[in-house]
Motif scaffolding. Sequence first.
Motif, mmCIF file in Angstrom:
data_model
loop_
_atom_site.group_PDB
_atom_site.id
_atom_site.type_symbol
_atom_site.label_atom_id
_atom_site.label_comp_id
_atom_site.label_asym_id
_atom_site.label_seq_id
_atom_site.Cartn_x
_atom_site.Cartn_y
_atom_site.Cartn_z
ATOM 1 N N ILE A 1 0.867 -1.183 0.000
ATOM 2 C CA ILE A 1 0.000 0.000 0.000
ATOM 3 C C ILE A 1 0.899 1.227 0.000
ATOM 4 N N HIS A 2 0.602 2.147 -0.898
ATOM 5 C CA HIS A 2 1.371 3.387 -0.980
ATOM 6 C C HIS A 2 1.240 4.136 0.338
ATOM 7 N N PRO A 3 2.316 4.669 0.890
ATOM 8 C CA PRO A 3 2.268 5.332 2.191
ATOM 9 C C PRO A 3 1.313 6.517 2.254
ATOM 10 N N ARG A 4 1.001 7.127 1.129
ATOM 11 C CA ARG A 4 0.080 8.265 1.130
ATOM 12 C C ARG A 4 -1.381 7.805 1.203
ATOM 13 N N GLY A 5 -1.633 6.514 1.256
ATOM 14 C CA GLY A 5 -3.006 6.014 1.280
ATOM 15 C C GLY A 5 -3.699 6.299 -0.038
ATOM 16 N N PHE A 6 -4.868 6.879 0.038
ATOM 17 C CA PHE A 6 -5.644 7.176 -1.168
ATOM 18 C C PHE A 6 -5.495 8.626 -1.605
ATOM 19 N N GLU A 7 -4.545 9.317 -1.065
ATOM 20 C CA GLU A 7 -4.305 10.725 -1.390
ATOM 21 C C GLU A 7 -4.148 10.938 -2.901
ATOM 22 N N PHE A 8 -3.541 9.987 -3.593
ATOM 23 C CA PHE A 8 -3.294 10.126 -5.032
ATOM 24 C C PHE A 8 -4.584 10.095 -5.848
ATOM 25 N N LEU A 9 -5.680 9.620 -5.282
ATOM 26 C CA LEU A 9 -6.955 9.557 -6.008
ATOM 27 C C LEU A 9 -7.683 10.898 -6.029
ATOM 28 N N LYS A 10 -7.277 11.831 -5.207
ATOM 29 C CA LYS A 10 -7.998 13.096 -5.105
ATOM 30 C C LYS A 10 -7.984 13.907 -6.389
ATOM 31 N N ASP A 11 -7.040 13.656 -7.289
ATOM 32 C CA ASP A 11 -6.970 14.409 -8.542
ATOM 33 C C ASP A 11 -7.649 13.695 -9.713
ATOM 34 N N VAL A 12 -8.329 12.587 -9.453
ATOM 35 C CA VAL A 12 -9.037 11.857 -10.506
ATOM 36 C C VAL A 12 -10.306 12.621 -10.861
ATOM 37 N N ASP A 13 -10.534 12.841 -12.155
ATOM 38 C CA ASP A 13 -11.738 13.523 -12.609
ATOM 39 C C ASP A 13 -12.944 12.593 -12.511
ATOM 40 N N VAL A 14 -14.048 13.121 -12.000
ATOM 41 C CA VAL A 14 -15.319 12.409 -11.943
ATOM 42 C C VAL A 14 -16.406 13.343 -12.449
ATOM 43 N N ARG A 15 -17.563 12.790 -12.802
ATOM 44 C CA ARG A 15 -18.679 13.612 -13.263
ATOM 45 C C ARG A 15 -19.716 13.692 -12.150
ATOM 46 N N LEU A 16 -19.965 14.912 -11.675
ATOM 47 C CA LEU A 16 -20.998 15.154 -10.687
ATOM 48 C C LEU A 16 -22.237 15.633 -11.416
ATOM 49 N N SER A 17 -23.360 15.008 -11.151
ATOM 50 C CA SER A 17 -24.610 15.422 -11.789
ATOM 51 C C SER A 17 -25.708 15.480 -10.742
ATOM 52 N N VAL A 18 -26.730 16.262 -11.029
ATOM 53 C CA VAL A 18 -27.870 16.426 -10.136
ATOM 54 C C VAL A 18 -29.109 16.023 -10.916
ATOM 55 N N GLU A 19 -29.879 15.100 -10.353
ATOM 56 C CA GLU A 19 -31.078 14.622 -11.041
ATOM 57 C C GLU A 19 -32.297 15.332 -10.495
ATOM 58 N N LEU A 20 -32.945 16.067 -11.381
ATOM 59 C CA LEU A 20 -34.138 16.825 -11.028
ATOM 60 C C LEU A 20 -35.356 15.917 -10.928
ATOM 61 N N GLY A 21 -35.410 14.887 -11.747
ATOM 62 C CA GLY A 21 -36.528 13.951 -11.748
ATOM 63 C C GLY A 21 -36.490 13.097 -12.995
ATOM 64 N N ARG A 22 -37.442 12.178 -13.073
ATOM 65 C CA ARG A 22 -37.513 11.256 -14.209
ATOM 66 C C ARG A 22 -38.953 11.099 -14.669
ATOM 67 N N VAL A 23 -39.080 10.612 -15.880
ATOM 68 C CA VAL A 23 -40.389 10.269 -16.412
ATOM 69 C C VAL A 23 -40.177 9.229 -17.518
ATOM 70 N N ASP A 24 -41.051 8.258 -17.598
ATOM 71 C CA ASP A 24 -41.049 7.302 -18.701
ATOM 72 C C ASP A 24 -42.003 7.827 -19.761
ATOM 73 N N MET A 25 -41.539 7.857 -21.009
ATOM 74 C CA MET A 25 -42.363 8.354 -22.105
ATOM 75 C C MET A 25 -42.229 7.422 -23.302
ATOM 76 N N LYS A 26 -43.243 7.396 -24.095
ATOM 77 C CA LYS A 26 -43.175 6.683 -25.371
ATOM 78 C C LYS A 26 -42.391 7.549 -26.354
ATOM 79 N N LEU A 27 -41.697 6.917 -27.260
ATOM 80 C CA LEU A 27 -40.887 7.642 -28.238
ATOM 81 C C LEU A 27 -41.732 8.631 -29.023
ATOM 82 N N LYS A 28 -42.955 8.248 -29.370
ATOM 83 C CA LYS A 28 -43.818 9.167 -30.133
ATOM 84 C C LYS A 28 -44.081 10.446 -29.348
ATOM 85 N N ASP A 29 -44.173 10.333 -28.003
ATOM 86 C CA ASP A 29 -44.403 11.520 -27.178
ATOM 87 C C ASP A 29 -43.151 12.395 -27.099
ATOM 88 N N VAL A 30 -41.990 11.761 -27.041
ATOM 89 C CA VAL A 30 -40.725 12.514 -27.051
ATOM 90 C C VAL A 30 -40.579 13.265 -28.360
#
Length: 90
Positions: free
Chosen positions: A3-32
């Motif tokens: 195990i690297h002595p810094r622990g997981f410190e090296f992971l802090k610079d990994v890019d991730v995608r943060l998203s916020v979900e307002l809500g969902r709905v199921d629709m038929k393609l014709k409606d979309v």
Amino acid sequence: MTIHPRGFEFLKDVDVRLSVELGRVDMKLKDVLSLGEESVVILDRLTDELLDVMVNGKPIAKGEIVAQGNRFGLRIVELAGNSVAGDEAA
């Protein structure tokens, strides 16, 4: 395996995608396909419900929308695994 002595410190610079979900709905393609500029799509979430905050598609928190200048922002209200104070069953 060492195990690297810094622990997981090296992971802090990994890019991730943060998203916020307002809500969902199921629709038929014709409606979309019939959606236009003035269309309204009703989502499954109420206006006073907290929004899901996700990192790479996995829920990590719940939050609420705030205005920051002329932009939207997000206030984290609850981290995954934690409950909002007063929200626990007695």
